[in-house]
Design a protein around this motif. Structure first.
Motif, mmCIF file in Angstrom:
data_model
loop_
_atom_site.group_PDB
_atom_site.id
_atom_site.type_symbol
_atom_site.label_atom_id
_atom_site.label_comp_id
_atom_site.label_asym_id
_atom_site.label_seq_id
_atom_site.Cartn_x
_atom_site.Cartn_y
_atom_site.Cartn_z
ATOM 1 N N THR A 1 -1.761 4.152 -6.513
ATOM 2 C CA THR A 1 -1.272 3.008 -6.631
ATOM 3 C C THR A 1 0.084 3.054 -5.626
ATOM 4 O O THR A 1 0.798 1.900 -5.537
ATOM 5 C CB THR A 1 -0.990 2.197 -7.954
ATOM 6 N N ARG A 2 0.624 4.320 -5.712
ATOM 7 C CA ARG A 2 2.152 4.291 -4.898
ATOM 8 C C ARG A 2 1.841 4.320 -3.659
ATOM 9 O O ARG A 2 2.892 4.280 -2.748
ATOM 10 C CB ARG A 2 2.673 5.564 -5.432
ATOM 11 N N SER A 3 0.571 4.651 -3.079
ATOM 12 C CA SER A 3 0.433 4.916 -1.549
ATOM 13 C C SER A 3 0.423 3.442 -0.906
ATOM 14 O O SER A 3 -0.296 2.750 -1.409
ATOM 15 C CB SER A 3 -0.603 5.818 -1.449
ATOM 16 N N ARG A 4 0.871 3.701 0.326
ATOM 17 C CA ARG A 4 0.390 2.466 1.255
ATOM 18 C C ARG A 4 -0.848 2.353 1.723
ATOM 19 O O ARG A 4 -1.537 1.353 2.307
ATOM 20 C CB ARG A 4 1.793 2.440 2.475
ATOM 21 N N ASP A 5 -1.584 3.443 1.644
ATOM 22 C CA ASP A 5 -2.885 3.481 1.953
ATOM 23 C C ASP A 5 -3.759 2.600 0.904
ATOM 24 O O ASP A 5 -3.834 3.025 -0.296
ATOM 25 C CB ASP A 5 -3.421 5.041 2.097
ATOM 26 N N PRO A 6 -4.362 1.639 1.341
ATOM 27 C CA PRO A 6 -5.147 0.654 0.524
ATOM 28 C C PRO A 6 -6.622 1.299 0.167
ATOM 29 O O PRO A 6 -7.360 0.521 -0.574
ATOM 30 C CB PRO A 6 -5.267 -0.535 1.289
ATOM 31 N N ASN A 7 -6.859 2.301 0.651
ATOM 32 C CA ASN A 7 -8.315 3.198 0.579
ATOM 33 C C ASN A 7 -8.654 3.412 -0.767
ATOM 34 O O ASN A 7 -7.811 4.042 -1.704
ATOM 35 C CB ASN A 7 -8.494 4.114 1.414
ATOM 36 N N TRP A 8 -9.827 2.996 -1.414
ATOM 37 C CA TRP A 8 -10.310 3.528 -2.763
ATOM 38 C C TRP A 8 -11.562 4.609 -2.287
ATOM 39 O O TRP A 8 -12.162 4.463 -1.391
ATOM 40 C CB TRP A 8 -11.069 2.494 -3.567
ATOM 41 N N GLU B 1 -12.831 0.144 16.474
ATOM 42 C CA GLU B 1 -12.116 0.695 17.472
ATOM 43 C C GLU B 1 -13.046 0.957 18.509
ATOM 44 O O GLU B 1 -14.107 1.401 18.493
ATOM 45 C CB GLU B 1 -11.339 1.821 16.943
ATOM 46 N N PRO B 2 -12.517 0.933 19.744
ATOM 47 C CA PRO B 2 -13.312 1.258 20.913
ATOM 48 C C PRO B 2 -13.911 2.620 20.681
ATOM 49 O O PRO B 2 -13.159 3.670 20.158
ATOM 50 C CB PRO B 2 -12.522 1.356 22.101
ATOM 51 N N GLY B 3 -15.341 2.715 20.862
ATOM 52 C CA GLY B 3 -16.003 3.935 20.816
ATOM 53 C C GLY B 3 -16.398 4.147 19.409
ATOM 54 O O GLY B 3 -17.088 5.228 19.210
ATOM 55 N N LYS B 4 -16.122 3.518 18.283
ATOM 56 C CA LYS B 4 -16.305 3.743 16.853
ATOM 57 C C LYS B 4 -17.522 2.438 16.502
ATOM 58 O O LYS B 4 -17.195 1.487 16.734
ATOM 59 C CB LYS B 4 -15.366 3.640 16.005
ATOM 60 N N THR B 5 -18.232 2.894 15.677
ATOM 61 C CA THR B 5 -19.134 1.771 14.982
ATOM 62 C C THR B 5 -18.404 1.264 13.858
ATOM 63 O O THR B 5 -17.584 2.056 13.260
ATOM 64 C CB THR B 5 -20.442 2.530 14.573
ATOM 65 N N ALA B 6 -18.785 0.243 13.200
ATOM 66 C CA ALA B 6 -17.840 -0.613 12.308
ATOM 67 C C ALA B 6 -18.009 0.301 10.818
ATOM 68 O O ALA B 6 -17.157 0.388 10.085
ATOM 69 C CB ALA B 6 -18.426 -2.099 11.844
ATOM 70 N N LYS B 7 -19.316 0.736 10.762
ATOM 71 C CA LYS B 7 -19.596 1.554 9.375
ATOM 72 C C LYS B 7 -18.725 2.868 9.199
ATOM 73 O O LYS B 7 -18.504 3.271 8.477
ATOM 74 C CB LYS B 7 -21.052 1.988 9.334
ATOM 75 N N ASN B 8 -18.370 3.242 10.479
ATOM 76 C CA ASN B 8 -17.783 4.635 10.475
ATOM 77 C C ASN B 8 -16.092 4.517 10.292
ATOM 78 O O ASN B 8 -15.324 5.257 9.937
ATOM 79 C CB ASN B 8 -18.039 5.534 11.602
ATOM 80 N N ASP B 9 -15.744 3.179 10.230
ATOM 81 C CA ASP B 9 -14.459 2.724 9.985
ATOM 82 C C ASP B 9 -14.310 1.934 8.967
ATOM 83 O O ASP B 9 -13.059 1.352 8.615
ATOM 84 C CB ASP B 9 -13.884 2.044 11.493
ATOM 85 N N THR B 10 -15.070 2.111 7.828
ATOM 86 C CA THR B 10 -14.715 1.536 6.458
ATOM 87 C C THR B 10 -13.880 2.027 5.685
ATOM 88 O O THR B 10 -13.925 3.235 5.436
ATOM 89 C CB THR B 10 -16.360 1.330 6.201
ATOM 90 N N VAL B 11 -13.200 1.154 5.019
ATOM 91 C CA VAL B 11 -12.181 1.573 4.123
ATOM 92 C C VAL B 11 -12.457 0.831 2.929
ATOM 93 O O VAL B 11 -12.915 -0.383 2.896
ATOM 94 C CB VAL B 11 -10.727 1.469 4.306
ATOM 95 N N VAL B 12 -12.125 1.390 1.483
ATOM 96 C CA VAL B 12 -12.242 0.500 0.334
ATOM 97 C C VAL B 12 -10.817 0.135 -0.014
ATOM 98 O O VAL B 12 -10.152 1.127 -0.160
ATOM 99 C CB VAL B 12 -12.935 1.329 -0.533
#
Length: 237
Positions: A221-228, A49-60
């Protein structure tokens, strides 16, 4: 009064047709779209996102749904390829597959290796923001506490990640609606800690060391959030 000639009318009509075709193919953006990101599946990256680096916006994350109907044999084929049927590990992975049909252990391991490197390097760099995105609250607090103590002593870690020799799933289970997957990871790392005067007080800046870790990742697994997120760590002797 001037009139459009045939050539002018033709190009105007063509421009309108092309515009509507492009809009139908590409769709219209509202500004609220969230691009998918799935580091646990074949090296995808999410734009920063604008003003953010890719590594800080990482999700699992994992793919959310698999629409085609499948038999039990087809469903568990990817599980049986990494864990012997009838074993506790196989049963645990099957339970996760039942809770989330999109779960693929091989793709998960690939993503875990990426997350492992990011976490190890973020800890060495004192990058709290990246750690917060990848760790559970309890693990994050432990990592940050260690970073704080290191900074109070004016110590710095110099670290170079060489690579991962082995990464394998050694445990899996459902705890209620939360999936837990444990991996044994053997990596190679060059690391040294220096004091405020620059002297090496731990590690060796010239030597590649073998590091063995047992890490557990979890996701609701119930969450819409895909993050691990990393929920437990253990160093193996």
């Amino acid at each position: 009064m001037e009139f459009f000639d045939f050539g002018t009318i033709f190009f105007l009509v063509a421009a309108v047709v092309i515009f509507f075709q492009l809009r139908n193919v590409l769709g219209r953006r509202t500004g609220n779209e969230r691009p998918p990101f799935d580091p646990y599946t074949a090296s995808r990256t999410r734009p920063a996102e604008p003003g953010k680096t890719a590594k800080n916006d990482t999700v699992v994350s994992l793919p959310r749904r698999k629409t085609p109907a499948e038999s039990l044999e087809e469903r568990y084929k990817v599980i049986d390829s990494v864990a012997q049927p009838g074993t506790e590990l196989n049963r645990g992975l099957r339970a996760i597959k039942d809770a989330d049909p999109s779960f693929d252990p091989k793709s998960f391991v690939d993503g875990a290796k990426l997350a492992y490197e990011m976490i190890v390097m973020a800890y060495a760099d004192g990058d709290r923001r990246t750690l917060k995105n990848l760790l559970s609250r309890e693990v994050y607090e432990g990592f940050v506490s260690a970073i704080d103590e290191r900074e109070k002593r004016s110590e710095k870690i110099e670290s170079s990640f060489v690579g991962i020799d082995k990464a394998a799933i050694v445990g899996a289970e459902m705890k209620g609606h939360e999936a837990h997957v444990t991996l044994r990871i053997v990596s190679e790392l060059i690391s040294a800690t220096r004091d405020s005067a620059g002297s090496v007080i731990d590690g060796d800046p010239e030597t590649v060391a073998e590091v063995k870790d047992v890490w557990t990742f979890a996701r609701d697994t119930r969450s819409r959030d895909p993050n691990w997120k990393l929920v437990a760590t253990e160093a193996e002797e």
